[in-house]
Every structure is written in C-alpha cells, then in structure tokens.
Design an enzyme around this catalytic site. Sequence first.
Site, mmCIF file in Angstrom:
data_model
loop_
_atom_site.group_PDB
_atom_site.id
_atom_site.type_symbol
_atom_site.label_atom_id
_atom_site.label_comp_id
_atom_site.label_asym_id
_atom_site.label_seq_id
_atom_site.Cartn_x
_atom_site.Cartn_y
_atom_site.Cartn_z
ATOM 1 N N CYS A 79 0.872 -1.182 0.000
ATOM 2 C CA CYS A 79 0.000 0.000 0.000
ATOM 3 C C CYS A 79 0.906 1.229 0.000
ATOM 4 O O CYS A 79 1.726 1.396 0.916
ATOM 5 C CB CYS A 79 -0.895 -0.017 1.243
ATOM 6 N N CYS A 125 0.717 3.301 3.180
ATOM 7 C CA CYS A 125 1.411 2.674 4.316
ATOM 8 C C CYS A 125 2.910 2.914 4.174
ATOM 9 O O CYS A 125 3.603 3.134 5.172
ATOM 10 C CB CYS A 125 1.107 1.184 4.375
ATOM 11 N N ASP A 155 -0.566 16.282 -2.057
ATOM 12 C CA ASP A 155 -0.872 15.351 -3.148
ATOM 13 C C ASP A 155 0.172 15.530 -4.253
ATOM 14 O O ASP A 155 0.535 16.651 -4.601
ATOM 15 C CB ASP A 155 -2.286 15.621 -3.691
ATOM 16 N N ASN A 213 -12.915 9.624 -1.628
ATOM 17 C CA ASN A 213 -13.449 8.822 -2.727
ATOM 18 C C ASN A 213 -13.544 7.370 -2.287
ATOM 19 O O ASN A 213 -12.670 6.867 -1.573
ATOM 20 C CB ASN A 213 -12.535 8.946 -3.957
ATOM 21 N N HIS A 237 -8.292 8.111 2.880
ATOM 22 C CA HIS A 237 -7.640 9.431 2.825
ATOM 23 C C HIS A 237 -8.682 10.491 2.528
ATOM 24 O O HIS A 237 -9.652 10.251 1.804
ATOM 25 C CB HIS A 237 -6.518 9.466 1.776
ATOM 26 N N HIS A 297 -9.048 14.179 0.931
ATOM 27 C CA HIS A 297 -8.458 15.264 0.145
ATOM 28 C C HIS A 297 -8.895 16.583 0.777
ATOM 29 O O HIS A 297 -10.099 16.805 0.981
ATOM 30 C CB HIS A 297 -8.986 15.241 -1.291
HETATM 31 P P1 AMP Z 1 -8.002 8.812 -4.832
HETATM 32 O O1 AMP Z 1 -8.057 8.850 -6.326
HETATM 33 O O2 AMP Z 1 -9.141 9.494 -4.149
HETATM 34 O O3 AMP Z 1 -7.762 7.403 -4.329
HETATM 35 O O4 AMP Z 1 -6.746 9.707 -4.428
HETATM 36 C C1 AMP Z 1 -5.440 9.239 -4.421
HETATM 37 C C2 AMP Z 1 -4.563 10.447 -4.516
HETATM 38 O O5 AMP Z 1 -3.255 10.070 -4.129
HETATM 39 C C3 AMP Z 1 -4.450 11.049 -5.919
HETATM 40 O O6 AMP Z 1 -4.904 12.398 -5.893
HETATM 41 C C4 AMP Z 1 -2.959 10.940 -6.237
HETATM 42 O O7 AMP Z 1 -2.469 12.053 -6.946
HETATM 43 C C5 AMP Z 1 -2.342 10.833 -4.854
HETATM 44 N N1 AMP Z 1 -1.067 10.142 -4.778
HETATM 45 C C6 AMP Z 1 -0.741 8.942 -5.308
HETATM 46 N N2 AMP Z 1 0.516 8.609 -4.981
HETATM 47 C C7 AMP Z 1 0.991 9.612 -4.208
HETATM 48 C C8 AMP Z 1 2.233 9.854 -3.545
HETATM 49 N N3 AMP Z 1 3.259 8.988 -3.612
HETATM 50 N N4 AMP Z 1 2.378 10.995 -2.846
HETATM 51 C C9 AMP Z 1 1.357 11.890 -2.770
HETATM 52 N N5 AMP Z 1 0.166 11.710 -3.355
HETATM 53 C C10 AMP Z 1 -0.020 10.596 -4.071
#
Ligand code: AMP
Length: 112
Positions: free
Chosen positions: A3, A6, A29, A86, A99, A101
């Site tokens: 994950c 994690c 993000d 989401n 998470h 946002h």
């Molecule tokens: P969701 O689509 O609601 O699951 O949001 C996941 C979010 O995680 C997206 O907006 C991605 O841009 C963000 N994301 C994915 N990998 C990383 C990372 N390594 N560091 C920061 N944000 C990330």
Amino acid sequence: MDCIFCKIVNGELPSQKVYEDEFAVAFHDINPIAPVHVLTIPKKHISSLLDIGTEDKELIGHLHQVIQNVARITGVDKTGFRVITNIGEHGQQSVHHLHYHVIGGRQLEWKA
Ligand code: AMP
C-alpha cells in the site's frame, strides 16, 4: 502490505508532509488539482470509509481535528475549502487506504 500510503507512513516512500502525529499524517498530493491539495490519512491501514469500524470512532474524530490543523497550516481556513473521500470504482478511488483530500486555495466549482 503493498500500500503506497502505508509506505509513506513508515518512511519507505518520500512525501512532503504538512502535519504528523501519532495517529495521522497529512502530505501534499503528488498531482494537485488546486493550489492547496493535501491528503490526510490515518496511520492505521483502513481501506476506505466503508471499512471504518466502531473501534475507529475516536480515530475518525481525531482525523477531523487534523484536517482543521491542515486548513490552518495551509491558510484555507480563512477562505474555505473542500474535504473529499473517494470510495470504490464509481467514486474513482485509486489508493485503497482511507484518505481525505483537503482542497482549496482557489474558488472551487461543484460538479460530479
Ligand atoms: P483517490 O483517487 O481518491 O484514491 O486519491 C489518491 C490520490 O493520491 C491522488 O490524488 C494521487 O495524486 C495521490 N497520490 C498517489 N501517490 C501519491 C504519492 N506517492 N504521494 C502523494 N500523493 C499521491
């Protein structure tokens, strides 16, 4: 567990942290959709809002207070912001670790 959030929690992956305490971490993000786009997550792995258990009640309350801190740290407490979590396929959840946002820093539109 494979994950990415994690891995951010345990330091295996880098992140730009805004806030951290014993139970939660908030970081920018990687692909922001607004001037402020911070993800607030529990350190405990919970896959989504649907997997929050009664034992997590205190943790979820705490996450809301962390979001208040994130809003103050980034300044969007003064201008307003949006909090989104989401869930699943139609919700377009791409990372299966709960998470929130925190999005702001510009006038937002409302469209699904
Ligand atoms: P969701 O689509 O609601 O699951 O949001 C996941 C979010 O995680 C997206 O907006 C991605 O841009 C963000 N994301 C994915 N990998 C990383 C990372 N390594 N560091 C920061 N944000 C990330």
